[in-house]
Design a protein around this motif. Structure first.
Motif, PDB file in Angstrom:
ATOM      1  N   LEU A 167      33.120  35.080  40.251  1.00  0.00           N
ATOM      2  CA  LEU A 167      33.923  36.177  39.707  1.00  0.00           C
ATOM      3  C   LEU A 167      35.382  35.985  40.096  1.00  0.00           C
ATOM      4  O   LEU A 167      35.864  36.517  41.094  1.00  0.00           O
ATOM      5  CB  LEU A 167      33.392  37.522  40.216  1.00  0.00           C
ATOM      6  N   SER A 168      36.076  35.213  39.297  1.00  0.00           N
ATOM      7  CA  SER A 168      37.486  34.923  39.546  1.00  0.00           C
ATOM      8  C   SER A 168      38.349  36.033  38.966  1.00  0.00           C
ATOM      9  O   SER A 168      37.866  37.034  38.433  1.00  0.00           O
ATOM     10  CB  SER A 168      37.853  33.585  38.899  1.00  0.00           C
ATOM     11  N   ALA A 169      39.662  35.834  39.065  1.00  0.00           N
ATOM     12  CA  ALA A 169      40.586  36.802  38.474  1.00  0.00           C
ATOM     13  C   ALA A 169      40.402  36.881  36.967  1.00  0.00           C
ATOM     14  O   ALA A 169      40.636  37.920  36.347  1.00  0.00           O
ATOM     15  CB  ALA A 169      42.026  36.414  38.808  1.00  0.00           C
ATOM     16  N   ALA A 170      39.955  35.767  36.352  1.00  0.00           N
ATOM     17  CA  ALA A 170      39.694  35.776  34.916  1.00  0.00           C
ATOM     18  C   ALA A 170      38.592  36.768  34.577  1.00  0.00           C
ATOM     19  O   ALA A 170      38.617  37.415  33.523  1.00  0.00           O
ATOM     20  CB  ALA A 170      39.300  34.374  34.444  1.00  0.00           C
ATOM     21  N   SER A 171      37.611  36.914  35.485  1.00  0.00           N
ATOM     22  CA  SER A 171      36.536  37.869  35.261  1.00  0.00           C
ATOM     23  C   SER A 171      37.008  39.294  35.507  1.00  0.00           C
ATOM     24  O   SER A 171      36.774  40.195  34.698  1.00  0.00           O
ATOM     25  CB  SER A 171      35.352  37.556  36.184  1.00  0.00           C
ATOM     26  N   PHE A 172      37.668  39.500  36.638  1.00  0.00           N
ATOM     27  CA  PHE A 172      38.047  40.858  37.036  1.00  0.00           C
ATOM     28  C   PHE A 172      39.148  41.435  36.151  1.00  0.00           C
ATOM     29  O   PHE A 172      39.035  42.552  35.644  1.00  0.00           O
ATOM     30  CB  PHE A 172      38.493  40.840  38.493  1.00  0.00           C
ATOM     31  N   LEU A 173      40.211  40.671  35.957  1.00  0.00           N
ATOM     32  CA  LEU A 173      41.345  41.160  35.175  1.00  0.00           C
ATOM     33  C   LEU A 173      41.268  40.743  33.713  1.00  0.00           C
ATOM     34  O   LEU A 173      41.529  41.537  32.813  1.00  0.00           O
ATOM     35  CB  LEU A 173      42.658  40.650  35.782  1.00  0.00           C
ATOM     36  N   GLY A 174      40.902  39.465  33.492  1.00  0.00           N
ATOM     37  CA  GLY A 174      40.970  38.918  32.143  1.00  0.00           C
ATOM     38  C   GLY A 174      39.968  39.515  31.175  1.00  0.00           C
ATOM     39  O   GLY A 174      40.321  39.920  30.059  1.00  0.00           O
ATOM     40  N   ILE A 175      38.691  39.602  31.570  1.00  0.00           N
ATOM     41  CA  ILE A 175      37.668  40.087  30.647  1.00  0.00           C
ATOM     42  C   ILE A 175      37.851  41.566  30.357  1.00  0.00           C
ATOM     43  O   ILE A 175      37.774  42.003  29.202  1.00  0.00           O
ATOM     44  CB  ILE A 175      36.262  39.800  31.206  1.00  0.00           C
ATOM     45  N   ALA A 176      38.104  42.366  31.390  1.00  0.00           N
ATOM     46  CA  ALA A 176      38.361  43.785  31.156  1.00  0.00           C
ATOM     47  C   ALA A 176      39.580  43.968  30.252  1.00  0.00           C
ATOM     48  O   ALA A 176      39.600  44.847  29.367  1.00  0.00           O
ATOM     49  CB  ALA A 176      38.560  44.508  32.479  1.00  0.00           C
ATOM     50  N   GLY A 177      40.610  43.138  30.464  1.00  0.00           N
ATOM     51  CA  GLY A 177      41.789  43.217  29.604  1.00  0.00           C
ATOM     52  C   GLY A 177      41.494  42.839  28.172  1.00  0.00           C
ATOM     53  O   GLY A 177      41.991  43.474  27.226  1.00  0.00           O
TER      54      GLY A 177
END
Length: 572
Positions: A74-84
């Motif tokens: 769960l990288s920043a791409a998961s936490f910020l990117g997918i929700a965004g």
């Protein structure tokens, strides 16, 4: 009140002057860093040899390793990117989550086999039954390439996140620093910290860092999810309806086709390529996960193959719960913040979760609540980036030390102290190179680097892993052809893709590619090359094997017995 009435709210909470939100953010980040540094110091005192440095002494339980795998993935791409992406593209944004989650169904059967057969790195698997030096060189090149692409993307993401969190996204200064200086400072600081974690703590420090990060990330995401649902009286239909209304797309926001597989009127060819591109992206996400170096080495930290399989089972549950929560975060951001307001601050949507946290804090406890909750989510996001890049650095430095130095330069007979020293030096080297590359690339849109890393792993690493495990005829020549063929195909196809040149916005004419408009070398229509590169990787591996007379059926049989039973693995 419309979303546009609050366009500058995040800027007011995180303005250019030092304020409450800045103090909370810096304080929480400092607590995380100091805690993890203390763990690193403790891990250093118990890291005595190669098994401790590379595999954490193989003493982690399946639950601990499951949490660490969750933190790794769960990288920043998961936490910020997918929700965004969900907040801007609705249904299509969730397709990323599906691809990331489904991938673990393929990881599950491989975990036990990998733990039983390998020792420290991906190269241990093919080297068990083939000519070790040539195999290890190819696997080292592939591992370092994947890790560096992923590292640069994460570090540039850290710089961009700090710029937004300090209120510098639209210009201005913070404590005398411009946006560019703040981004550079963040990249250097994150890079130095990751070098410290890996050099001094090895796998033990990286694992505990991931465990802490996973617990904090799941807790924070759960808190936001409950708060979002509470706003809509825990009625998912009201949440979806509110998101659709505030998105500006209406019911289309909840249906396929807004972001991926877009139909272009009058251009059937472009419509076809858009749909194929979606399939290619899904293929990269699903197949690439199985062969990511920093995920593979995590299987070696548990005592046996059964524990490795159990840890993946726990990871599937935690990752699945997390991605379900991203639905609430994404649609909640669309409903409470609004797509226009999110895009006004960051067109990529990466600011959606911080903005949602700020809005929920305001609704719950006014300006103070907004500052505190925003600071919490900001600290979690930075911790997420820091933890992932530490694991990537460890994976690449382990491959250089164990495969390149230990088995090629030292002919498989290094002293453990030598190998661990080279691993620490390699971590410093990889970290330094990544810092330089990230600083140079900080003005570019490098989101494609994550997809490229997955595509390389799928095209270069996966054929080697699968064919080593299941094809008796596979040999050293096949490994080299598979790795170099898959790697070259992925990089060349990406070079000639719309990501690099030739892509413009059909409405505004804005250049959407990496290279300037005057350069157009687009000959490949897909933005993600996995659909073509993965078959090329497998084909090269098969053809290379058939062109060589090398055979070793006895070692293949031994490998199969060991992978299924674990016989002999306890000696490692």
């Amino acid at each position: 009140m419309s979303p546009l009435d609050h366009t500058n709210d995040l800027g007011s909470v995180l303005g250019g002057e030092f304020g409450v939100a800045h103090a909370w953010t810096i304080g929480l980040c400092a607590v995380f860093v100091l805690t993890t540094l203390a763990i690193t110091i403790r891990a250093r005192s118990t890291t005595k040899g190669a098994v401790d440095f590379y595999a954490g002494g193989r003493g982690f339980s399946s639950t601990q390793n499951g949490l660490a795998l969750t933190g790794d993935y769960l990288s920043a791409a998961s936490f910020l990117g997918i929700a965004g992406m969900i907040s801007l593209q609705g249904y299509d944004g969730f397709l990323y989550s599906i691809g990331f989650l489904v991938a673990w169904l393929l990881v599950l059967p491989m975990a036990q086999l990998m733990r039983n057969t390998g020792r420290f790195t991906m190269a241990d698997l093919p080297a068990f039954r083939m000519r070790r030096m040539r195999v290890r060189l190819a696997c080292t090149i592939s591992t370092v390439t994947v890790c560096v692409f992923y590292l640069v993307a994460q570090m540039v993401g850290a710089g961009a996140l700090v710029s937004v969190l300090l209120g510098l996204h639209g210009g201005g200064t913070f404590l005398g620093m411009s946006a560019g200086q703040a981004r550079t400072g963040a990249i250097v600081l994150v890079g130095v910290l990751m070098i410290v974690y890996v050099m001094y703590g090895g796998m033990k420090a990286a694992t505990w860092l991931q465990i802490i990060k996973a617990v904090v990330l799941l807790t924070a995401t759960g808190l936001l999810t409950v708060m979002v649902l509470a706003v809509f009286s825990f009625d998912p239909r009201a949440l979806l309806s509110g998101a659709a209304d505030a998105s500006g797309h209406g019911q289309a926001f909840l249906e396929p086709g807004l972001g991926f597989g877009v139909e272009v009127p009058g251009e059937s060819a472009q419509t076809f390529f858009n749909k194929i591109d979606l399939i290619s992206l899904g293929l990269a996400l699903v197949l690439g996960t199985v062969a990511l170096p920093h995920i593979l080495i995590r299987f070696y930290t548990v005592p046996d193959g059964r524990s490795a399989r159990a840890s993946v089972n726990r990871t599937i549950v935690m990752v699945g719960v997390f991605y379900l929560m991203t639905l609430a975060l994404g649609f909640g951001a669309a409903a409470l913040v609004g797509s226009e307001r999110i895009m006004a601050l960051d067109p990529s949507g990466n600011s959606a979760v911080p903005m949602l946290a700020e809005e929920l804090g305001r609704l719950t406890a006014g300006p103070v609540g907004a500052a505190v909750l925003l600071a919490l989510i900001s600290a979690v996001a930075l911790a997420t980036i820091l933890a992932v890049i530490a694991s990537l650095t460890l994976a690449s430095s382990s491959s250089i030390a164990h495969d390149l130095f230990g088995h090629i330069l030292m002919w498989g007979r290094p002293r453990e102290s030598q190998e661990v020293s080279v691993a620490r030096f390699s971590a410093c080297l990889i970290g330094g190179v990544s810092i330089v590359l990230a600083v140079q690339a900080q003005e570019q849109n490098v989101a494609f680097l994550v997809g490229l890393a997955f595509a390389i792993a799928a095209a270069a690493n996966l054929p080697v892993i699968v064919l080593t495990m299941f094809w008796r005829r596979f040999n050293t020549n096949g490994v080299e052809w598979g790795v170099y063929g898959g790697l070259s195909a992925t990089l060349l196809l990406m070079l000639f893709s719309p990501v690099m040149s030739g892509k413009t916005d059909p409405v505004t004419g804005e250049n959407l590619s990496m290279l300037p408009t005057r350069i157009d070398i687009q000959y490949f229509p897909l933005e993600n090359p996995a659909l073509v590169a993965v078959p090329i990787g497998f084909a090269c591996a098969v053809i290379g094997s058939l062109l060589s007379c090398e055979r070793n059926s006895a070692r293949f049989t031994e490998l199969r017995v060991r992978s299924l039973t674990g016989w002999g693995a306890e000696r490692d």
